[in-house]
Design a protein around this motif. Structure first.
Motif, PDB file in Angstrom:
ATOM      1  N   ASP A 273      -5.950 -11.663   2.454  1.00 16.80           N
ATOM      2  CA  ASP A 273      -5.398 -10.127   2.530  1.00 16.80           C
ATOM      3  C   ASP A 273      -4.158 -10.054   1.859  1.00 16.80           C
ATOM      4  N   TRP A 274      -3.537 -11.065   1.950  1.00 21.39           N
ATOM      5  CA  TRP A 274      -2.089 -11.428   1.262  1.00 21.39           C
ATOM      6  C   TRP A 274      -2.395 -11.238  -0.299  1.00 21.39           C
ATOM      7  N   GLU A 275      -3.360 -11.933  -0.609  1.00 21.85           N
ATOM      8  CA  GLU A 275      -3.765 -12.109  -2.508  1.00 21.85           C
ATOM      9  C   GLU A 275      -3.933 -10.730  -2.861  1.00 21.85           C
ATOM     10  N   GLU A 276      -4.563  -9.642  -2.140  1.00 21.48           N
ATOM     11  CA  GLU A 276      -4.931  -8.689  -2.560  1.00 21.48           C
ATOM     12  C   GLU A 276      -3.898  -7.711  -2.238  1.00 21.48           C
ATOM     13  N   ILE A 277      -2.976  -7.701  -1.632  1.00 22.74           N
ATOM     14  CA  ILE A 277      -2.068  -6.838  -1.402  1.00 22.74           C
ATOM     15  C   ILE A 277      -1.514  -5.722  -2.235  1.00 22.74           C
ATOM     16  N   THR A 278      -1.550  -4.592  -2.118  1.00 25.41           N
ATOM     17  CA  THR A 278      -1.016  -3.248  -2.961  1.00 25.41           C
ATOM     18  C   THR A 278       0.453  -3.004  -2.482  1.00 25.41           C
ATOM     19  N   GLU A 279       0.948  -2.409  -3.400  1.00 28.03           N
ATOM     20  CA  GLU A 279       2.223  -1.822  -3.277  1.00 28.03           C
ATOM     21  C   GLU A 279       2.451  -0.873  -2.016  1.00 28.03           C
ATOM     22  N   ASP A 280       1.268  -0.051  -1.751  1.00 28.24           N
ATOM     23  CA  ASP A 280       1.264   0.923  -0.782  1.00 28.24           C
ATOM     24  C   ASP A 280       1.309   0.089   0.731  1.00 28.24           C
ATOM     25  N   THR A 281       0.371  -1.030   0.718  1.00 25.54           N
ATOM     26  CA  THR A 281       0.164  -1.578   1.893  1.00 25.54           C
ATOM     27  C   THR A 281       1.693  -2.612   2.148  1.00 25.54           C
ATOM     28  N   PHE A 282       2.124  -3.009   0.980  1.00 28.08           N
ATOM     29  CA  PHE A 282       3.219  -3.762   1.122  1.00 28.08           C
ATOM     30  C   PHE A 282       4.401  -2.970   1.847  1.00 28.08           C
ATOM     31  N   ASN A 283       4.502  -1.716   1.204  1.00 27.89           N
ATOM     32  CA  ASN A 283       5.439  -0.787   1.786  1.00 27.89           C
ATOM     33  C   ASN A 283       5.205  -0.454   3.242  1.00 27.89           C
ATOM     34  N   LYS A 284       3.984  -0.324   3.600  1.00 30.10           N
ATOM     35  CA  LYS A 284       3.663   0.259   4.964  1.00 30.10           C
ATOM     36  C   LYS A 284       3.831  -0.993   6.115  1.00 30.10           C
ATOM     37  N   VAL A 285       3.453  -2.285   5.701  1.00 27.81           N
ATOM     38  CA  VAL A 285       3.708  -3.251   6.498  1.00 27.81           C
ATOM     39  C   VAL A 285       4.985  -3.695   6.652  1.00 27.81           C
ATOM     40  N   PHE A 286       5.935  -3.722   5.700  1.00 34.00           N
ATOM     41  CA  PHE A 286       7.284  -4.131   5.819  1.00 34.00           C
ATOM     42  C   PHE A 286       8.168  -2.898   5.662  1.00 34.00           C
ATOM     43  N   LYS A 287       7.684  -1.851   6.136  1.00 30.80           N
ATOM     44  CA  LYS A 287       8.779  -0.708   6.249  1.00 30.80           C
ATOM     45  C   LYS A 287       9.695  -1.138   7.340  1.00 30.80           C
ATOM     46  N   ASN A 288      11.212  -0.927   6.750  1.00 27.45           N
ATOM     47  CA  ASN A 288      12.373  -1.460   7.587  1.00 27.45           C
ATOM     48  C   ASN A 288      12.277  -3.014   7.845  1.00 27.45           C
ATOM     49  N   SER A 289      11.799  -3.574   6.991  1.00 28.86           N
ATOM     50  CA  SER A 289      11.712  -5.082   7.320  1.00 28.86           C
ATOM     51  C   SER A 289      12.770  -5.772   6.240  1.00 28.86           C
ATOM     52  N   ALA A 290      13.306  -7.096   6.737  1.00 30.73           N
ATOM     53  CA  ALA A 290      13.994  -7.877   5.771  1.00 30.73           C
ATOM     54  C   ALA A 290      13.077  -8.419   4.483  1.00 30.73           C
ATOM     55  N   VAL A 291      11.795  -8.393   4.690  1.00 33.88           N
ATOM     56  CA  VAL A 291      10.817  -8.985   3.712  1.00 33.88           C
ATOM     57  C   VAL A 291      11.066  -8.095   2.278  1.00 33.88           C
ATOM     58  N   LYS A 292      11.255  -6.682   2.269  1.00 36.02           N
ATOM     59  CA  LYS A 292      11.405  -5.753   1.259  1.00 36.02           C
ATOM     60  C   LYS A 292      12.402  -6.218   0.330  1.00 36.02           C
ATOM     61  N   ARG A 293      13.342  -7.297   0.754  1.00 30.84           N
ATOM     62  CA  ARG A 293      14.159  -7.789  -0.009  1.00 30.84           C
ATOM     63  C   ARG A 293      13.797  -8.513  -1.277  1.00 30.84           C
ATOM     64  N   THR A 294      12.646  -9.185  -0.881  1.00 30.87           N
ATOM     65  CA  THR A 294      11.963  -9.950  -2.244  1.00 30.87           C
ATOM     66  C   THR A 294      11.014  -9.061  -3.078  1.00 30.87           C
ATOM     67  N   LYS A 295      10.833  -7.682  -2.220  1.00 27.09           N
ATOM     68  CA  LYS A 295       9.986  -6.940  -3.365  1.00 27.09           C
ATOM     69  C   LYS A 295       8.413  -7.390  -3.427  1.00 27.09           C
ATOM     70  N   LEU A 296       7.285  -6.571  -3.419  1.00 27.57           N
ATOM     71  CA  LEU A 296       6.325  -7.363  -3.771  1.00 27.57           C
ATOM     72  C   LEU A 296       6.311  -8.189  -4.823  1.00 27.57           C
ATOM     73  N   SER A 297       6.983  -8.037  -5.956  1.00 27.45           N
ATOM     74  CA  SER A 297       6.811  -8.850  -7.132  1.00 27.45           C
ATOM     75  C   SER A 297       7.299 -10.438  -6.429  1.00 27.45           C
ATOM     76  N   GLY A 298       8.173 -10.441  -5.723  1.00 24.19           N
ATOM     77  CA  GLY A 298       8.687 -11.803  -5.250  1.00 24.19           C
ATOM     78  C   GLY A 298       7.787 -12.217  -4.399  1.00 24.19           C
ATOM     79  N   LEU A 299       7.221 -11.615  -3.458  1.00 26.49           N
ATOM     80  CA  LEU A 299       6.232 -12.091  -2.718  1.00 26.49           C
ATOM     81  C   LEU A 299       4.959 -12.818  -3.429  1.00 26.49           C
ATOM     82  N   SER A 300       4.433 -11.841  -4.277  1.00 28.17           N
ATOM     83  CA  SER A 300       3.303 -12.189  -5.201  1.00 28.17           C
ATOM     84  C   SER A 300       3.671 -13.482  -6.024  1.00 28.17           C
TER      85      SER A 300
END
Length: 310
Positions: A273-300
């Protein structure tokens, strides 16, 4: 007969408890004499890596009276974030502190309310709230006010509650009753040193921040170093190893802050699931989260590194 300082101190501690803080300790504001040479040595050894902001405001870090005019007291507060549920075992891992809402915003609101109560009940008190938002040595102040000791993994540890908590401060221009430092209870234990996947705890009580998995997965903007390949133990954002192995964390109890509860998908996601995560899912799962700091590009980037792709 109770004196006025004691009365104000009791009021502040009772209010901090009502707001959900784990504990509250108070120190006299002043220059941190013991910490000055330690901080200087740590910076000189480049243990902060590319975190250049750590070099800034050296004097301010050591003296809160330079941050708040006429500062008299540093009120240190702990807020528990230990979760009741953890991630799927077949998952890339995220540090527990980032499961729910970004703690900066959650704590800042509580601190504002605490300051408002102090001003309403006591009168014209000036102060500032700090949650990683300015150069304050939060662990040093929390230790000074008896909330725990700084352990061999450089985290603040409490005998009663372990170390899965955030630290914040309210620095005010009001004299209060002051607490005293507690003693060190690490003893001969070296669990954190022995378990650190990247050997970032270079000696007891000294962490080379530039070798820490949290630094690599959150702070470092460059490519991850090849020599660290295979050493991240599936951590894609932060790392809890030195806390997970600490014997004092057997006393950690689940938090009671609804805003720290994770999105259910975060707990159930598998590696696929993590390997296939999309921008939309990332924004939904991490809404208001500190993880948004890395952005999807950093997590990927981190996930690809864990998979050995670069």
């Amino acid at each position: 007969m109770i004196n006025i300082r004691e009365k104000y101190t009791q009021l502040i501690k009772a209010e901090s408890k009502r707001l959900g803080f784990l504990s509250c300790g108070i120190s006299k504001a002043g220059f941190l004499e013991e910490e000055a040479p330690r901080l200087e040595s740590w910076l000189n050894k480049n243990n902060h890596g590319q975190m250049s902001y750590m070099e800034n405001h050296f004097d301010l870090r050591l003296n809160p009276t330079l941050l708040v005019d006429d500062a008299k007291s540093v009120i240190s507060l702990l807020l528990n974030y230990f979760p009741s549920e953890e991630q799927n075992t077949d998952s890339y891992k995220i540090s527990k502190y980032a499961y729910g809402h970004d703690y900066h915003f959650v704590i800042k609101e509580k601190l504002k309310e605490l300051l408002h109560t102090i001003q309403s009940e006591i009168g014209a008190v000036s102060g500032r709230a700090f949650v990683d938002s300015a150069p304050v040595l939060d662990k040093a102040w929390a230790a000074k006010s008896g909330l725990g000791w700084i352990g061999k993994n450089s985290n603040l540890i409490s005998q009663k509650t372990g170390s899965f908590f955030f630290i914040a401060e309210l620095i005010i221009d009001l004299e209060l009753e002051y607490d005293h430092a507690t003693t060190d209870h690490c003893g001969t234990c070296t669990a954190c040193i022995d378990s650190c996947p990247t050997e970032a705890i270079v000696s007891p009580y000294v962490v080379d921040g530039s070798k820490c998995i949290s630094y690599f997965t959150i702070e470092l903007k460059d490519n991850l170093p090849q020599e660290m390949k295979g050493k991240f133990n599936d951590w894609m954002f932060g790392c809890d190893v030195c806390q997970d192995v600490c014997p004092w964390n057997r006393f950690s109890k689940p938090h009671s802050e609804p805003l720290f509860n994770p999105n259910k998908e975060l707990l159930s996601f598998t590696k696929k699931d993590w390997e296939e995560i999309t921008e939309d899912t990332f924004n939904k799962v991490f809404k208001n989260s500190a993880v948004k700091r890395t952005k999807l590009s950093g997590l990927s980037r981190n996930i690809k590194f864990l998979k050995g792709e670069f």
